[in-house]
Design an enzyme around this catalytic site. Structure first.
Site, PDB file in Angstrom:
ATOM      1  N   GLY A   1       1.034  -1.325  -0.262  1.00 22.46           N
ATOM      2  CA  GLY A   1       0.221   0.163   0.083  1.00 22.46           C
ATOM      3  C   GLY A   1       0.689   1.014   0.122  1.00 22.46           C
ATOM      4  O   GLY A   1       2.150   1.263   0.570  1.00 22.46           O
TER       5      GLY A   1
ATOM      6  N   THR B  36       6.788  -6.854   0.437  1.00 26.42           N
ATOM      7  CA  THR B  36       7.556  -6.758   0.227  1.00 26.42           C
ATOM      8  C   THR B  36       9.282  -7.234   0.714  1.00 26.42           C
ATOM      9  O   THR B  36       9.698  -7.119   0.042  1.00 26.42           O
ATOM     10  CB  THR B  36       7.193  -4.876  -0.141  1.00 26.42           C
ATOM     11  OG1 THR B  36       6.028  -5.105  -0.314  1.00 26.42           O
ATOM     12  CG2 THR B  36       8.323  -4.450  -0.823  1.00 26.42           C
TER      13      THR B  36
ATOM     14  N   ARG C  96      -4.375   7.536   4.231  1.00 27.77           N
ATOM     15  CA  ARG C  96      -2.902   7.472   3.576  1.00 27.77           C
ATOM     16  C   ARG C  96      -2.938   7.997   2.225  1.00 27.77           C
ATOM     17  O   ARG C  96      -2.076   7.897   1.743  1.00 27.77           O
ATOM     18  CB  ARG C  96      -3.212   5.806   3.378  1.00 27.77           C
ATOM     19  CG  ARG C  96      -3.746   5.126   1.745  1.00 27.77           C
ATOM     20  CD  ARG C  96      -3.333   4.056   1.064  1.00 27.77           C
ATOM     21  NE  ARG C  96      -2.474   2.789   1.892  1.00 27.77           N
ATOM     22  CZ  ARG C  96      -2.982   1.770   2.253  1.00 27.77           C
ATOM     23  NH1 ARG C  96      -4.155   1.290   1.963  1.00 27.77           N
ATOM     24  NH2 ARG C  96      -2.016   1.449   2.780  1.00 27.77           N
TER      25      ARG C  96
ATOM     26  N   ARG D  65       0.992  -4.441  -4.559  1.00 31.11           N
ATOM     27  CA  ARG D  65       1.129  -6.143  -3.870  1.00 31.11           C
ATOM     28  C   ARG D  65       1.406  -7.360  -4.738  1.00 31.11           C
ATOM     29  O   ARG D  65       0.781  -8.596  -4.835  1.00 31.11           O
ATOM     30  CB  ARG D  65      -0.295  -6.372  -3.159  1.00 31.11           C
ATOM     31  CG  ARG D  65       0.047  -5.052  -2.867  1.00 31.11           C
ATOM     32  CD  ARG D  65      -1.718  -5.526  -2.264  1.00 31.11           C
ATOM     33  NE  ARG D  65      -2.462  -3.671  -1.112  1.00 31.11           N
ATOM     34  CZ  ARG D  65      -2.280  -2.900  -0.243  1.00 31.11           C
ATOM     35  NH1 ARG D  65      -1.538  -3.971   0.702  1.00 31.11           N
ATOM     36  NH2 ARG D  65      -3.258  -2.308   0.045  1.00 31.11           N
TER      37      ARG D  65
ATOM     38  N   GLU E 121      -9.986  -1.984  11.636  1.00 33.01           N
ATOM     39  CA  GLU E 121     -10.780  -2.869  10.618  1.00 33.01           C
ATOM     40  C   GLU E 121     -10.721  -4.318  10.526  1.00 33.01           C
ATOM     41  O   GLU E 121     -11.468  -5.200  10.528  1.00 33.01           O
ATOM     42  CB  GLU E 121     -10.267  -2.809   8.942  1.00 33.01           C
ATOM     43  CG  GLU E 121      -8.502  -3.577   9.158  1.00 33.01           C
ATOM     44  CD  GLU E 121      -8.496  -3.098   7.305  1.00 33.01           C
ATOM     45  OE1 GLU E 121      -9.384  -3.468   6.794  1.00 33.01           O
ATOM     46  OE2 GLU E 121      -7.348  -2.884   7.309  1.00 33.01           O
TER      47      GLU E 121
ATOM     48  N   ASP F  44      -0.481   1.096   8.945  1.00 32.84           N
ATOM     49  CA  ASP F  44      -0.649   0.027  10.600  1.00 32.84           C
ATOM     50  C   ASP F  44       0.734  -0.248  11.354  1.00 32.84           C
ATOM     51  O   ASP F  44       0.022  -0.479  12.962  1.00 32.84           O
ATOM     52  CB  ASP F  44      -0.528  -1.533   9.849  1.00 32.84           C
ATOM     53  CG  ASP F  44      -1.624  -1.762   8.587  1.00 32.84           C
ATOM     54  OD1 ASP F  44      -2.740  -0.222   8.666  1.00 32.84           O
ATOM     55  OD2 ASP F  44      -1.947  -2.188   8.216  1.00 32.84           O
TER      56      ASP F  44
ATOM     57  N   GLY G 133       5.902  -3.106   2.959  1.00 33.72           N
ATOM     58  CA  GLY G 133       5.442  -3.189   3.882  1.00 33.72           C
ATOM     59  C   GLY G 133       6.131  -4.595   4.235  1.00 33.72           C
ATOM     60  O   GLY G 133       6.703  -4.990   3.847  1.00 33.72           O
TER      61      GLY G 133
ATOM     62  N   THR H 248       4.384   1.247   6.322  1.00 33.59           N
ATOM     63  CA  THR H 248       3.432   1.106   6.497  1.00 33.59           C
ATOM     64  C   THR H 248       2.638   1.832   7.338  1.00 33.59           C
ATOM     65  O   THR H 248       2.436   2.209   8.716  1.00 33.59           O
ATOM     66  CB  THR H 248       3.191  -0.988   6.361  1.00 33.59           C
ATOM     67  OG1 THR H 248       1.859  -0.751   7.864  1.00 33.59           O
ATOM     68  CG2 THR H 248       4.092  -0.999   8.232  1.00 33.59           C
TER      69      THR H 248
END
Length: 366
Positions: free
Chosen positions: A10, A116, A286, A81, A234, A138, A113, A136
């Protein structure tokens, strides 16, 4: 020396700052930088004997074409991705190695992230000098306290949560704001704390509706403005609810039973009678330019990556630990999972952050 650089997974704000930093630092040493488009997918699409495929999937980066990109969000190299090891026709690692060799790429800098960077570690094990840069929103890459994109995502989330208060208060409802965070609840934990919402549900602790919903009902009843706010990751689970089980790896529109925020909202109305506002912030977290923190970390990580290559130190991941820049073996992320330290930072009984004992803790409190 020729460095290859790519971004995968992402997009997050701060990637372009890191790309610019790598290019400028390499140029200072007289090195070339080749950018690969769309992450590992771009590398796999290249036929080294076909100039058209090379031009379509890569570009030479220099001071001129990275000028001003640090002010922009996303990634100028675009992203995907893609893991070359898991393709329909089998493991494409040999093709990746052939492309890098025939294009004269001496080392790689990869921004990504968990997915990758796992392939980055694999490529390093094949003998390619690789420096990986964790990014990332997150903030869930094991081995570093901080990943590019996290600060901006939290800032965006706090701004949106506070903006939503005007509508939720006006209609005297319970607001359910869902934030990205599939495996880790750090983004929700910190954004919920900074926005001072009533309750925060994180990915690490399943929500018991028999406890959570009465708390939200009381939050609303005790508020003179007759509304309440709840943030949820999420990746959070609702105890006893199998809805969305196994769907979390899919995009929101492909999930069979809707998002966890939507399912929680339905239960709030069914059990308490209160109206709800459900808002998934999703890609807005983002989007847009990076904040000052992500620009700083992007610049620093990029410069450190080139410094390591200049010292002949491949096979490393750049890191921020206890507020200090450093680096660890590139396969460090394979040996653990980064998530919220629930016992130290979260009160599972009240669904609130426990972040007020801060002496001796790093800036981001984890």
């Amino acid at each position: 020396m020729r460095i290859g650089i790519l971004t995968g997974g992402g997009d997050v704000p701060g990637l372009n700052a890191c790309i610019r930093s790598v290019v400028l630092s390499a140029d200072d040493l007289g090195w070339e930088v080749m950018g690969f488009r769309r992450g590992w997918e771009g590398v796999m699409r290249i036929d080294p004997g076909d100039p058209a495929s090379i031009a379509a999937n890569s570009l030479v980066l220099d001071r001129n074409n990275v000028r001003g990109i640090d002010r922009m969000g996303g990634t100028m190299l675009h992203t995907s991705r893609t893991d070359p090891r898991t393709q329909k026709d089998g493991d494409e690692t040999p093709h990746v190695l052939d492309v890098l060799e025939r294009l004269g790429v001496d080392a790689m800098v990869t921004l990504g992230g968990d997915g990758t960077l796992r392939f980055s570690a694999h490529l390093s094990a094949q003998g390619v000098p690789v420096i990986s840069v964790p990014k990332t929103m997150d903030n869930d890459v094991f081995g570093t306290d901080y990943c590019i994109g996290f600060s901006t995502a939290v800032s965006r989330s706090v701004e949106a949560i506070n903006a939503l208060r005007t509508t939720i208060e006006s209609h005297e409802r319970i607001g359910i704001i869902e934030l990205f965070g599939r495996r880790s609840g750090e983004t929700a934990l910190l954004a919920g704390f900074l926005a001072q919402v009533d309750r925060t549900v994180i990915a690490e602790v399943p929500a018991d509706l028999d406890v959570l919903l009465p708390l939200l009902a009381e939050d609303k009843a005790s508020n003179p403005d007759h509304y309440a706010m709840c943030v949820i990751s999420e990746g959070a689970k609702i105890a006893g609810d199998n809805g969305g089980e196994g769907d979390i790896a899919k995009s929101a529109i492909d999930r069979a039973d809707g998002s966890v925020g939507q399912r929680l909202g339905r239960e709030v109305t069914a059990r308490t009678g209160s109206g709800v506002v459900v808002q998934e912030l999703a890609y807005l977290m983002r989007a847009g330019e990076p904040d000052a923190m992500d620009r700083m970390v992007g610049f620093a990580f990029g410069g450190l990556a080139v410094q390591l290559l200049g010292r002949g130190e491949g096979g490393r991941m750049v890191t921020l630990t206890d507020g200090n820049y450093g680096h660890v073996p590139i396969d460090t992320l394979l040996h653990g999972r980064k998530s919220v330290d629930v016992s130290a930072l979260y009160d599972r009984a009240s669904y609130r952050a426990r972040l007020m004992r801060v002496e001796g803790m790093p800036m981001f409190l984890y």
